[in-house]
Design a protein around this motif. Structure first.
Motif, mmCIF file in Angstrom:
data_model
loop_
_atom_site.group_PDB
_atom_site.id
_atom_site.type_symbol
_atom_site.label_atom_id
_atom_site.label_comp_id
_atom_site.label_asym_id
_atom_site.label_seq_id
_atom_site.Cartn_x
_atom_site.Cartn_y
_atom_site.Cartn_z
ATOM 1 N N ASN A 207 9.236 13.040 38.661
ATOM 2 C CA ASN A 207 8.197 14.177 37.557
ATOM 3 C C ASN A 207 8.412 13.362 36.570
ATOM 4 O O ASN A 207 9.636 12.915 36.552
ATOM 5 C CB ASN A 207 8.975 15.487 37.938
ATOM 6 C CG ASN A 207 8.902 16.268 36.794
ATOM 7 O OD1 ASN A 207 8.831 16.658 35.632
ATOM 8 N ND2 ASN A 207 7.066 16.787 37.538
ATOM 9 N N THR B 119 0.256 22.369 34.468
ATOM 10 C CA THR B 119 1.203 21.996 33.682
ATOM 11 C C THR B 119 1.086 20.825 32.922
ATOM 12 O O THR B 119 -0.452 20.432 33.198
ATOM 13 C CB THR B 119 2.744 21.101 34.904
ATOM 14 O OG1 THR B 119 1.527 20.123 34.906
ATOM 15 C CG2 THR B 119 3.051 22.351 36.157
ATOM 16 N N SER C 152 2.790 18.174 32.876
ATOM 17 C CA SER C 152 3.835 16.729 33.519
ATOM 18 C C SER C 152 2.841 16.457 34.566
ATOM 19 O O SER C 152 2.005 17.007 35.131
ATOM 20 C CB SER C 152 4.985 17.020 33.759
ATOM 21 O OG SER C 152 5.169 18.280 34.514
ATOM 22 N N THR C 153 3.277 15.768 35.602
ATOM 23 C CA THR C 153 2.133 15.225 36.890
ATOM 24 C C THR C 153 4.349 15.232 37.951
ATOM 25 O O THR C 153 5.194 14.039 37.319
ATOM 26 C CB THR C 153 1.875 13.977 36.620
ATOM 27 O OG1 THR C 153 0.612 14.357 35.500
ATOM 28 C CG2 THR C 153 1.091 13.308 37.488
ATOM 29 N N THR C 154 3.773 15.498 39.193
ATOM 30 C CA THR C 154 4.363 15.198 40.057
ATOM 31 C C THR C 154 3.997 14.144 41.246
ATOM 32 O O THR C 154 2.969 14.754 41.559
ATOM 33 C CB THR C 154 5.123 16.132 40.711
ATOM 34 O OG1 THR C 154 5.823 17.071 40.023
ATOM 35 C CG2 THR C 154 6.382 16.173 42.050
#
Length: 448
Positions: free
Chosen positions: A417, A375, A377-379
């Protein structure tokens, strides 16, 4: 408006609002204001009055030598403890030093002076430690007889610790603070090594050590630069303790610049500059200076987060020198060569950092970064701290090549997130207490 753009704008707004609430805690601000240059000067003058504080000097004379100096520091701690409503105690932690064939040639009574300000939360076992070394020397490290004033090296660090105890003893902190004056630094970091091993053996939960060594002079001997607006913090980037076991993880995450000591140095810079006007905390990406050593190192070598605080420009005409005048230059470590307003600011920086840490909740637990999917993004997920009342959390973000945290996002949840790629940024999380005090940052581990 596209959904991703909306999320990003929302986070930017969140970030701005978080920055607005980062204000000075009025309790810490008041304590900072009570640090006094004249008080620090009086501590220095008293230390100098003992003639020499050499590690191997007399411990039996009432007004000369390291024994008399230690007893005086103990009496100061005991006096300050009267303000603490029973929370502060003081002692000399003693042992017998044996000859080592190097810088110790006889049995010697040793002692570290400790003022222990107990935290108010019985569930909080964290310890924050601030130190300076009481011993002094002249040119010959074995000369225990000649006067060695040691006003700046390290009367300044010792005076810092004494002044912090004077101001902070009456205040209440969730965690415990230890005010530590060690012996034996000039003979080989002996007092710090003794205590660091004791702390490791007894499993003390020391989260941070601020070691102050030579923090009271504003000029150099060769470049003649005068600067009382900057102070250095030396910090280790990689962990010296069990590096072989941790190297694989550090390398895979690119965290060569994110050891515990380095995180503490960043924290001290942010918080110190928040509370102390006209002072820049300059981070030096080394454990210490060339050809020298400090009492933080035995703690670093055992896995604790420890840093060295020291003045910006050292004057070697007034360190480790026999007392003399040559070619118009007065050699020796005398109070007249110190800047007590500069020492006040450096002491206040220590106070702000320690107070903010000891008032904050403990660090978050089990912080994880989700890497199971490709992804952009970062979670992140984490669990609440073991102790302390939490108002929320700051998620810290910086690009991988940046030295300091660039963004600070507030959330009340235990996960987030973010529209920032985990490939491009470093992340950390701080717990935030009800008064806005932040814990040390924690970096995530990889979760699959």
């Amino acid at each position: 408006m596209k959904k991703a753009t909306f999320i990003l704008l929302t986070l930017i707004s969140f970030q701005v609002s978080a920055q607005k609430i980062i204000q000075r805690d009025p309790i810490i601000e008041q304590l900072v204001s009570e640090v006094n240059a004249d008080s620090l000067k009086s501590h220095i003058n008293k230390l100098v009055s003992f003639g020499t504080r050499h590690t191997l000097s007399t411990t039996t004379e009432p007004k000369r030598g390291i024994g008399a100096a230690r007893n005086w520091v103990l009496s100061r701690f005991q006096e300050f403890a009267k303000q603490s409503e029973g929370r502060m105690t003081a002692k000399i932690d003693s042992w017998i030093l044996k000859p080592d064939g190097k810088r110790v040639d006889k049995d010697q009574d040793m002692g570290n002076v400790m003022g222990i300000l107990k935290g108010t939360d019985p569930n909080d076992d964290r310890i924050f430690l601030v130190s300076g070394h009481i011993d002094s020397r002249v040119s010959n490290v074995m000369n225990r007889e000649s006067d060695a004033p040691g006003a700046n090296d390290d009367g300044s660090g010792t005076a810092t610790v004494i002044e912090l105890a004077r101001v902070m003893a009456k205040a209440k902190f969730s965690a415990t603070i230890i005010f530590l004056v060690v012996s034996g630094e000039e003979q080989g970091l002996l007092g710090a090594d003794y205590l660091a091993q004791k702390a490791l053996d007894e499993k003390w939960n020391i989260e941070a050590i601020m070691n102050n060594d030579i923090v009271g002079s504003n000029n150099s001997h060769d470049t003649r630069i005068i600067d009382n607006t900057r102070v250095r913090i030396f910090s280790e980037g990689l962990p010296a303790f069990e590096l072989d076991k941790k190297a694989g993880s550090i390398r895979s995450l690119g965290q060569e610049n994110d050891g515990k000591a380095r995180q503490l140095a960043r924290y001290a810079k942010e918080v110190g500059e928040r509370y102390v006007d006209n002072l820049e905390v300059v981070m030096v990406y080394r454990n210490d200076r060339f050809l020298r050593g400090g009492d933080h190192t035995p703690f670093v070598n055992r896995g604790f987060a420890a840093v060295r605080v020291t003045e910006m420009n050292e004057n070697f005409e007034h360190q480790h020198q026999d007392l003399r005048t040559e070619k118009g230059i007065k050699y020796g470590d005398f109070p007249e060569f110190m800047d007590f307003e500069y020492l006040r600011k450096n002491t206040a920086m220590n106070l702000a950092t320690l107070s903010n840490l000891a008032k904050a909740p403990a660090t978050v637990q089990n912080l994880t970064i989700d890497t199971k999917n490709l992804t952009n993004s970062t979670t992140l997920f984490w669990q609440t701290p073991k102790s302390g009342k939490v108002k929320g959390y700051y998620v810290l973000i910086r690009e991988t090549y940046q030295p300091f945290w660039q963004k600070k996002i507030f959330t009340t949840k235990n996960g987030i997130n973010l529209p920032y790629s985990k490939d491009h940024y470093f992340f950390a999380v701080q717990a935030v207490g009800e008064d806005g005090n932040e814990s040390l940052p924690v970096l995530p581990k990889v979760g699959m």
